[in-house]
Every structure is written in structure tokens, then in C-alpha cells.
Scaffold this motif. Structure first.
Motif, PDB file in Angstrom:
ATOM      1  N   GLY A 465       0.832  -1.186   0.000  1.00 27.44           N
ATOM      2  CA  GLY A 465       0.000   0.000   0.000  1.00 27.44           C
ATOM      3  C   GLY A 465       0.870   1.240   0.000  1.00 27.44           C
ATOM      4  N   ARG A 466       0.241   2.385   0.203  1.00 29.62           N
ATOM      5  CA  ARG A 466       0.985   3.647   0.219  1.00 29.62           C
ATOM      6  C   ARG A 466       0.929   4.261   1.610  1.00 29.62           C
ATOM      7  NH1 ARG A 466      -2.887   8.202  -2.782  1.00 29.62           N
ATOM      8  NH2 ARG A 466      -4.105   8.685  -0.905  1.00 29.62           N
ATOM      9  N   VAL A 467       1.928   5.058   1.933  1.00 27.15           N
ATOM     10  CA  VAL A 467       1.994   5.713   3.234  1.00 27.15           C
ATOM     11  C   VAL A 467       1.125   6.969   3.213  1.00 27.15           C
ATOM     12  CG1 VAL A 467       3.497   6.808   4.930  1.00 27.15           C
ATOM     13  CG2 VAL A 467       4.306   4.804   3.654  1.00 27.15           C
ATOM     14  N   ASP A 468       0.172   7.036   4.141  1.00 25.85           N
ATOM     15  CA  ASP A 468      -0.735   8.183   4.217  1.00 25.85           C
ATOM     16  C   ASP A 468      -0.427   9.119   5.379  1.00 25.85           C
ATOM     17  OD1 ASP A 468      -2.204   7.794   1.962  1.00 25.85           O
ATOM     18  OD2 ASP A 468      -4.101   7.362   2.955  1.00 25.85           O
ATOM     19  N   ALA A 469       0.395   8.700   6.324  1.00 29.02           N
ATOM     20  CA  ALA A 469       0.755   9.554   7.457  1.00 29.02           C
ATOM     21  C   ALA A 469       2.054   9.034   8.052  1.00 29.02           C
ATOM     22  CB  ALA A 469      -0.349   9.577   8.514  1.00 29.02           C
ATOM     23  N   VAL A 470       2.848   9.974   8.598  1.00 25.88           N
ATOM     24  CA  VAL A 470       4.193   9.657   9.108  1.00 25.88           C
ATOM     25  C   VAL A 470       4.413  10.356  10.441  1.00 25.88           C
ATOM     26  CG1 VAL A 470       6.673   9.800   8.668  1.00 25.88           C
ATOM     27  CG2 VAL A 470       5.081   9.582   6.747  1.00 25.88           C
ATOM     28  N   ARG A 471       4.890   9.601  11.445  1.00 28.27           N
ATOM     29  CA  ARG A 471       5.328  10.211  12.705  1.00 28.27           C
ATOM     30  C   ARG A 471       6.535   9.437  13.203  1.00 28.27           C
ATOM     31  NH1 ARG A 471       4.002  15.152  14.298  1.00 28.27           N
ATOM     32  NH2 ARG A 471       4.174  14.554  16.498  1.00 28.27           N
ATOM     33  N   VAL A 472       7.660  10.138  13.390  1.00 30.00           N
ATOM     34  CA  VAL A 472       8.883   9.520  13.881  1.00 30.00           C
ATOM     35  C   VAL A 472       8.922   9.669  15.399  1.00 30.00           C
ATOM     36  CG1 VAL A 472      11.391   9.452  13.693  1.00 30.00           C
ATOM     37  CG2 VAL A 472      10.027  10.177  11.742  1.00 30.00           C
ATOM     38  N   ALA A 473       9.337   8.602  16.097  1.00 29.35           N
ATOM     39  CA  ALA A 473       9.464   8.673  17.547  1.00 29.35           C
ATOM     40  C   ALA A 473      10.611   9.594  17.928  1.00 29.35           C
ATOM     41  CB  ALA A 473       9.704   7.281  18.121  1.00 29.35           C
ATOM     42  N   ALA A 474      10.587  10.078  19.151  1.00 25.92           N
ATOM     43  CA  ALA A 474      11.630  10.988  19.618  1.00 25.92           C
ATOM     44  C   ALA A 474      13.004  10.335  19.588  1.00 25.92           C
ATOM     45  CB  ALA A 474      11.311  11.457  21.042  1.00 25.92           C
ATOM     46  N   ASP A 475      13.052   9.006  19.694  1.00 23.95           N
ATOM     47  CA  ASP A 475      14.347   8.324  19.708  1.00 23.95           C
ATOM     48  C   ASP A 475      14.967   8.203  18.323  1.00 23.95           C
ATOM     49  OD1 ASP A 475      13.115   5.951  18.479  1.00 23.95           O
ATOM     50  OD2 ASP A 475      12.291   5.563  20.463  1.00 23.95           O
ATOM     51  N   GLY A 476      14.219   8.489  17.259  1.00 25.81           N
ATOM     52  CA  GLY A 476      14.742   8.397  15.910  1.00 25.81           C
ATOM     53  C   GLY A 476      14.963   6.987  15.427  1.00 25.81           C
ATOM     54  N   VAL A 477      14.532   5.992  16.189  1.00 30.28           N
ATOM     55  CA  VAL A 477      14.726   4.589  15.835  1.00 30.28           C
ATOM     56  C   VAL A 477      13.440   3.955  15.313  1.00 30.28           C
ATOM     57  CG1 VAL A 477      15.188   2.298  16.842  1.00 30.28           C
ATOM     58  CG2 VAL A 477      16.691   4.230  17.363  1.00 30.28           C
ATOM     59  N   ARG A 478      12.306   4.430  15.804  1.00 28.35           N
ATOM     60  CA  ARG A 478      11.027   3.838  15.407  1.00 28.35           C
ATOM     61  C   ARG A 478      10.175   4.877  14.687  1.00 28.35           C
ATOM     62  NH1 ARG A 478       9.327   2.346  21.220  1.00 28.35           N
ATOM     63  NH2 ARG A 478      10.184   4.436  21.406  1.00 28.35           N
ATOM     64  N   ILE A 479       9.371   4.392  13.765  1.00 30.47           N
ATOM     65  CA  ILE A 479       8.534   5.286  12.970  1.00 30.47           C
ATOM     66  C   ILE A 479       7.138   4.680  12.869  1.00 30.47           C
ATOM     67  CG2 ILE A 479       9.276   4.222  10.784  1.00 30.47           C
ATOM     68  CD1 ILE A 479       9.047   7.020   9.506  1.00 30.47           C
ATOM     69  N   ALA A 480       6.128   5.523  13.018  1.00 33.79           N
ATOM     70  CA  ALA A 480       4.733   5.101  12.892  1.00 33.79           C
ATOM     71  C   ALA A 480       4.210   5.554  11.534  1.00 33.79           C
ATOM     72  CB  ALA A 480       3.887   5.707  14.011  1.00 33.79           C
ATOM     73  N   LEU A 481       3.617   4.624  10.810  1.00 29.27           N
ATOM     74  CA  LEU A 481       3.080   4.892   9.478  1.00 29.27           C
ATOM     75  C   LEU A 481       1.625   4.471   9.418  1.00 29.27           C
ATOM     76  CD1 LEU A 481       5.983   3.348   7.332  1.00 29.27           C
ATOM     77  CD2 LEU A 481       5.734   5.741   8.020  1.00 29.27           C
ATOM     78  N   VAL A 482       0.797   5.321   8.836  1.00 25.59           N
ATOM     79  CA  VAL A 482      -0.550   4.910   8.461  1.00 25.59           C
ATOM     80  C   VAL A 482      -0.485   4.502   6.997  1.00 25.59           C
ATOM     81  CG1 VAL A 482      -2.952   5.593   8.150  1.00 25.59           C
ATOM     82  CG2 VAL A 482      -1.675   6.389  10.157  1.00 25.59           C
ATOM     83  N   VAL A 483      -0.807   3.251   6.722  1.00 30.30           N
ATOM     84  CA  VAL A 483      -0.668   2.694   5.373  1.00 30.30           C
ATOM     85  C   VAL A 483      -2.043   2.371   4.819  1.00 30.30           C
ATOM     86  CG1 VAL A 483       0.286   0.799   4.017  1.00 30.30           C
ATOM     87  CG2 VAL A 483       1.619   1.783   5.893  1.00 30.30           C
ATOM     88  N   ARG A 484      -2.314   2.902   3.617  1.00 28.28           N
ATOM     89  CA  ARG A 484      -3.587   2.648   2.945  1.00 28.28           C
ATOM     90  C   ARG A 484      -3.422   1.460   1.995  1.00 28.28           C
ATOM     91  NH1 ARG A 484      -8.196   5.687   1.468  1.00 28.28           N
ATOM     92  NH2 ARG A 484      -7.278   7.561   2.399  1.00 28.28           N
ATOM     93  N   ALA A 485      -4.243   0.446   2.196  1.00 24.37           N
ATOM     94  CA  ALA A 485      -4.222  -0.732   1.339  1.00 24.37           C
ATOM     95  C   ALA A 485      -5.050  -0.490   0.089  1.00 24.37           C
ATOM     96  CB  ALA A 485      -4.756  -1.939   2.096  1.00 24.37           C
ATOM     97  N   GLU A 486      -4.986  -1.414  -0.848  1.00 28.22           N
ATOM     98  CA  GLU A 486      -5.727  -1.267  -2.100  1.00 28.22           C
ATOM     99  C   GLU A 486      -7.229  -1.222  -1.873  1.00 28.22           C
ATOM    100  OE1 GLU A 486      -4.607  -4.235  -4.877  1.00 28.22           O
ATOM    101  OE2 GLU A 486      -2.543  -3.502  -5.115  1.00 28.22           O
ATOM    102  N   ASN A 487      -7.713  -1.876  -0.816  1.00 27.28           N
ATOM    103  CA  ASN A 487      -9.155  -1.865  -0.546  1.00 27.28           C
ATOM    104  C   ASN A 487      -9.613  -0.617   0.202  1.00 27.28           C
ATOM    105  OD1 ASN A 487      -8.190  -2.250   2.034  1.00 27.28           O
ATOM    106  ND2 ASN A 487      -9.107  -4.270   2.326  1.00 27.28           N
ATOM    107  N   GLY A 488      -8.689   0.314   0.453  1.00 25.24           N
ATOM    108  CA  GLY A 488      -9.033   1.572   1.107  1.00 25.24           C
ATOM    109  C   GLY A 488      -8.868   1.579   2.612  1.00 25.24           C
ATOM    110  N   SER A 489      -8.623   0.431   3.237  1.00 25.95           N
ATOM    111  CA  SER A 489      -8.430   0.393   4.686  1.00 25.95           C
ATOM    112  C   SER A 489      -7.102   1.057   5.045  1.00 25.95           C
ATOM    113  CB  SER A 489      -8.458  -1.046   5.194  1.00 25.95           C
ATOM    114  OG  SER A 489      -7.388  -1.788   4.646  1.00 25.95           O
TER     115      SER A 489
END
Length: 614
Positions: A465-489
Motif C-alpha cells: 500500500g501507500r503511506v498516508d501519514a508519518v510520525r517519527v518517535a523521539a528516539d529516531g529509531v522507530r517510525i509510525a506509518l498509516v498505510v492505505r491498502a488497495e481496498n481503502g483500509s
């Protein structure tokens, strides 16, 4: 004597003991009917946190169904070494059983069914067979790491009659431990242990960066000693490639040390084996910092750590207020301001962590309104900001200094419609800027070192899918992604950031081993980091309504109440320091905030896209 009737079966009564005073509240034994089907084993009701629960041993001449029931009950007790549970096993089965290998968590009842082909109605038979089934929720592995799971659990249990004693015992059993979700929540607790980020983004750091590694330990079985042993054993497999420990390989508690507890001065002394005896002062201070960060996450009663060598000599001592000189932790420093885009599409700020109600434009070009904005992100030091133009095509970076000029965009999207262009950007603690381009012709995640230069395309193996939102943790090691799948979820995934500086002139940046942090939500609409290993998420449950909740990076649900309900949530801002209020943008109420123990309050109606630094 007394017995509880559950699911049509009389269940063995367990002894419940006050942990503090050792008073037995309830004890007894029970027999079970010799005929009839064996029904579901229901999860034990939640007990008060001051109670310890101990299982009862198998009654004399207990029938196979009683043995299975009693064993499953014993798995949910607070018996440190599962000594009572082992009494339900044959000697060989007990010798080979490794309860620490794993804990399988089921959604509800453990179903105990007769295995086809075995006649369980004849007492003259010398073997019985059952199958344990249920719906899997999660697995806690040998490293105490939690992983959400789905699917059906099905494992055999076989019993045999001892030829000498005539007693039934289990000789084939599932690996590890299995229990229902409510028993798991009563028996286990999540604790962050801390390591240091390795291969970080800049050489200008004055101290190491601490990274949280959540694990689950048994709540009332000397949790402090469990956590220290877990910390010494090293990071969990998922985090290990991105962090390091200052404890030398092979470091353990000194032989003979079975329990740790702070003294009346809130000092914890930790005797280590010979592997740690040769460390220098600075390395020892790093080790003590890891321990203090970890133990303060478990209990506030430790503010000093003393490490001792195998011969009893002191390696070093470190107090809580000295840890800041050794390492920084994202949840310690609170933000100076809350930022958002006002009705003139300028970047503005509210001081004092968002407790005020009047906003002022930020210094510099992004606060002047010449370039209209739809969203922004502010660096952790609050000296630089990045703004997305009102059409979503262009990303601008400017300093938060009065009179600063606005340079040309550092990145532009070719997406044909606004929803297919740039996401809200995010800064990591080392000053690098992350953003996703949603252009269907070239969807990508990019990072700009120090907020400028040629964008680096980030490799994301396994991304579907594609990345729809990005937030990097303060530690710079972990990243949170909201990923949109082909079915829209839209799913919330957590990835581990890795960087290879040896590949050429420019580093190769990757986000690896994506894992779900909110498996129960099928349409995540907003998210933000809200602690060292916690996020706040707004989204829709499977077949349900929109909700807002806290989630852990490992996909578990943290203890405590969720945020108060809020409709029309489109963005969320949370500081990793949980003393700052939670802030959100609602299509109905504008920008609102939520302080601990309060309800949502309006900050300003005509504003959008609130963010804290990061």
C-alpha cells in the motif's frame, strides 16, 4: 469443601493470599462429577492488585477432566516456578516442559474437547486425550515480547494413569503457557526496558538516546528482578538491530542472587557477575542509566542504583538527576509550545504546552502568511519548522527566527489531486525531516537530512500500500506509518529505522519489519506518539464506530482509561511527555484539548492541524 461452578463444571478453588501480609483468604479443594462433558474453562475474574493467587494441587484420585481443569487453573496462579502446575504432570513431562518458552493469549474461554477416537467414559482406560481450542489474541515469546495474533488455537493434551499410584497425570501438553485474555491482564504487566540508539543520524549529539523496548513480566512474581534480568539479557529481536546495550555480553546477576529490592533510602543495589567487573566509570554510568530508566518505568521507589562487582566491590552509583548527562529520553522533556495553522493559514503557537487560549504567529516567514499553509511540523529544538503549502504540492522549511526568509520548496509532489500529494511531515530528534509523497505514479517515503538537500528515498521492504501519514518517535529509531491498502483500509504500522553509511556517498535508509500497532482498527484516521512506547490513535473498529484509544508499539493495549470520546477527529497531537494535554482537531469543534482527568475543551474554533514538536 467449597467449589465454584463454571461452564457446567465445578472448578478447583485456588488459594488467594494478600501479598503484603500473607493472610489466606480462601482455600479448599473440589471433586468433579465422573460423567458428563468437559465444558469451557472460563477466564478467572480480575482480582485486586494486592492479592496473590496460588493454585491447589491435584486432589487424590482426581479424574482426567479434573486434572486438565486444575492444570489450566494453575497456569493462571502467582506460583513463581509453576511448582503446583507441575504436580499435574508426569515426571518426564514436567522435566521437558518450559513454561517460560511462551505465553499464548486467547480471546475468551479455553475450550476443552474430547479428542475423537478416545472413549472418555470408561474409567478402566489407562489414557485420555483432549484438545484445547480457542481464538488466539497474542503470543508472548521467550524474550517476553508481545505479538498480536489471529487464528484458531488447537493443541492436544494427553493423560495417562500411573501404574504404581493409580493417579492420572498429563504426559503430553501444549508448549509454554496458555490462558484467557482476562487472566493475562491480571497476571502480566508491560514494562519498558531501555537501550541506546545505535547508528544514529548525527554526530552532534551530546548524550546517547534511550529507546524503549516493551516486554511483559508476571505482575506479582518479583517483577523488579524479572525486569532487571530481562534488561541484562539484551533487547528483543525486533529492536536489536537498531540499539545497543552498555552491559557487556554475558552480564547477569551474581550467582546466588535470587531477588532484588530497594532499601529504605530508595537505593537499589545490583550485584553483577564477573563479565561486568572490568567496565570503566563512564560505561558503568551508562549501565546504571539503563537500569534507572527501566526501573522508574516499573516503580517510583528507586531513585539511585549501585552496581557491584562479583567480588562485592562497588562499580559505580548513579542518582536519578544524573541520568540526563548520560542519555536523553523522549518522554522527559516537555514541549515549550503547541503549534497549529490558523484561519489565515499561518503557523502560530500557544505557549505553556497548550494551556493558554491565545495564539501568536511564529517568528520567521512561515508565520507571516505570505506562503499559505495547510499543515506543519516543528523540530524538537523548536528552532526550525516545515510547512506544507495549501495545495499539498510543496514542502517548505524555515527557521523560527524573526526576519528569516523563505527559500524555495525542498520537495514537490506531482500528484494530480490534493489527497495524492504530501503528508504532514515529521522531524526526528537528530534534525532530519520525514514526509511521504502519495502520488499514485510514484508513492514514496523520503527523508531530508537536517531538513534540506537532496531527498533520500527510504526503502520499506514488505510495504503493501501507500503511506498516508508519518510520525517519527523521539528516539529516531522507530517510525509510525498509516498505510492505505488497495481496498481503502488504513492500518497503523510501526517500523524500525536503519541506516547504512557504508554503501556510498549517501546513506541507504530503510524502514524494516513493519508490524501492526492497532490490529483492532480497520480505518485509522489520525495518530501521534504519546510516550516512549505508546501512541494515541483515532480510527474505526472492524464493523464498529469511530473510537480513540491508546496503543502500545507492540500492538498491546496499555493499562488505564482511553481518551474521552470526540467526534469528527481529523488530527491528533500528543507530547511524549504525558504531562502535556492531548490536543486534537475536530471538524465539529475546531482545536480542542484534553488534560488528565478532564473533558475536551475548546482552544480555538478557526484553526487546524495542531502539532507538538516532532
Amino acid at each position: 469443601m467449597g467449589a465454584d461452578r463454571v461452564g457446567g463444571v465445578r472448578r478447583p478453588v485456588r488459594a488467594v493470599v494478600y501479598a503484603a501480609c500473607g493472610v489466606v483468604l480462601l482455600a479448599g479443594c473440589a471433586s468433579m462429577p465422573d460423567s458428563g462433558d468437559l465444558r469451557d474453562v472460563e477466564s478467572t475474574p480480575r482480582q485486586d492488585s494486592q492479592l496473590r493467587v496460588f493454585a491447589m494441587p491435584p486432589p487424590e484420585d482426581a479424574q482426567p477432566r479434573e486434572i486438565v481443569q486444575g492444570f489450566l487453573e494453575a497456569l493462571t496462579s502467582d506460583d513463581p516456578q509453576y511448582a503446583t502446575a507441575r504436580q499435574y504432570l508426569t515426571g518426564t513431562a514436567s522435566e521437558h516442559w518450559r513454561p517460560e518458552q511462551s505465553t499464548t493469549v486467547l480471546a475468551g474461554d479455553i475450550n476443552v474437547d474430547r479428542t475423537p477416537g478416545h472413549d472418555t467414559s470408561r474409567d478402566s482406560s489407562d489414557d485420555y486425550a483432549f484438545t484445547l481450542t480457542g481464538d488466539k489474541v497474542a503470543l508472548v515469546d521467550v524474550q517476553q515480547s508481545y505479538t498480536p495474533m489471529r487464528g484458531t488455537y488447537s493443541q492436544p493434551v494427553h493423560l495417562t494413569r500411573d501404574k504404581k499410584s493409580g493417579q492420572w497425570r498429563i504426559d503430553v501438553l501444549p508448549p509454554g503457557v496458555v490462558m484467557g485474555q482476562s487472566d493475562f491482564q491480571r497476571n502480566y504487566m508491560s514494562v519498558n526496558k531501555y537501550y541506546f540508539a545505535s547508528n544514529t543520524w548525527a554526530d552532534s549529539a551530546t548524550s546517547a538516546t534511550a529507546v524503549a523496548d516493551p516486554v511483559f513480566v508476571r505482575r506479582r512474581v518479583d517483577a523488579m528482578t524479572q525486569v532487571v534480568r530481562s534488561l541484562l539479557s539484551g533487547p528483543t529481536g525486533w529492536l536489536e538491530p537498531a540499539v545497543s546495550s552498555s552491559f557487556p555480553a554475558g552480564t547477569e546477576l551474581r550467582r546466588g542472587v535470587t531477588s532484588l529490592a530497594p532499601d529504605d533510602q530508595n537505593r537499589l543495589t545490583v550485584p553483577l557477575n564477573e563479565k561486568a567487573s572490568g567496565v570503566g566509570r563512564e560505561k558503568c554510568r551508562e549501565m546504571a542509566t539503563q537500569l534507572l530508566f527501566t526501573l522508574q518505568n516499573l516503580t517510583p521507589t528507586v531513585d539511585t542504583v549501585t552496581l557491584r562487582r562479583a567480588d562485592g566491590g562497588t562499580l559505580c552509583s548513579l542518582e536519578e538527576d544524573q541520568t540526563e548527562a548520560v542519555a536523553m529520553r523522549g518522554s522527559v522533556k516537555g514541549p515549550d509550545n503547541l503549534y497549529f495553522v490558523d484561519d489565515k493559514q499561518r503557523l502560530v503557537r500557544i505557549g505553556e504546552g497548550g494551556t493558554a487560549t491565545s495564539a501568536e504567529p511564529v517568528p520567521g516567514a512561515l508565520g507571516e502568511g505570505v506562503q499559505k499553509l495547510k499543515a506543519a511540523a516543528v523540530s524538537w529544538d523548536e528552532r526550525t519548522a516545515a510547512g506544507v503549502g495549501d495545495d499539498g504540492k510543496s514542502l517548505f522549511v524555515g527557521s523560527l527566527v524573526a526576519g528569516g526568509a523563505l527559500d524555495a520548496p525542498v520537495l514537490q509532489s506531482q500528484g494530480k489531486v490534493e489527497g495524492d500529494r504530501l503528508t504532514v511531515p515529521s522531524w526526528d530528534a537528530r534534525g532530519d525531516l520525514w514526509v511521504a509523497d502519495r502520488d499514485p505514479a510514484r508513492p514514496r517515503l523520503v527523508v531530508l537530512e537536517q531538513g534540506g538537500g537532496q531527498p533520500l528515498d527510504v526503502r520499506v521492504p514488505g510495504l503493501k500500500g501507500r503511506v498516508d501519514a508519518v510520525r517519527v518517535a523521539a528516539d529516531g529509531v522507530r517510525i509510525a506509518l498509516v498505510v492505505r491498502a488497495e481496498n481503502g483500509s488504513r492500518s497503523l504500522l510501526i517500523g524500525r529505522i536503519e541506516r547504512d553509511d557504508k554503501a556510498g556517498d549517501r546513506p541507504v535508509v530503510s524502514v524494516r519489519e513493519l508490524r501492526s500497532a492497532a490490529p483492532e482498527l480497520e480505518n485509522v484516521t489520525a495518530m501521534s506518539w504519546a510516550g516512549d512506547s505508546r501512541l494515541v490513535v483515532a480510527g474505526r473498529e472492524h464493523g464498529g464506530v469511530q473510537t480513540m484509544r491508546y496503543v502500545q508499539v507492540d500492538g498491546s493495549t496499555p493499562e488505564g482509561p482511553p481518551p474521552a470520546a470526540l467526534t469528527g477527529v481529523q488530527s491528533i497531537a500528543a507530547a511524549e511527555d504525558d504531562r502535556s494535554p492531548l490536543v486534537a482537531y475536530s471538524s465539529e469543534d475546531g482545536i480542542v484539548r484534553l488534560s488528565a482527568g478532564a473533558q475536551w475543551q475548546k482552544v480555538i474554533k478557526d484553526g487546524l492541524a495542531p502539532v507538538y514538536p516532532g
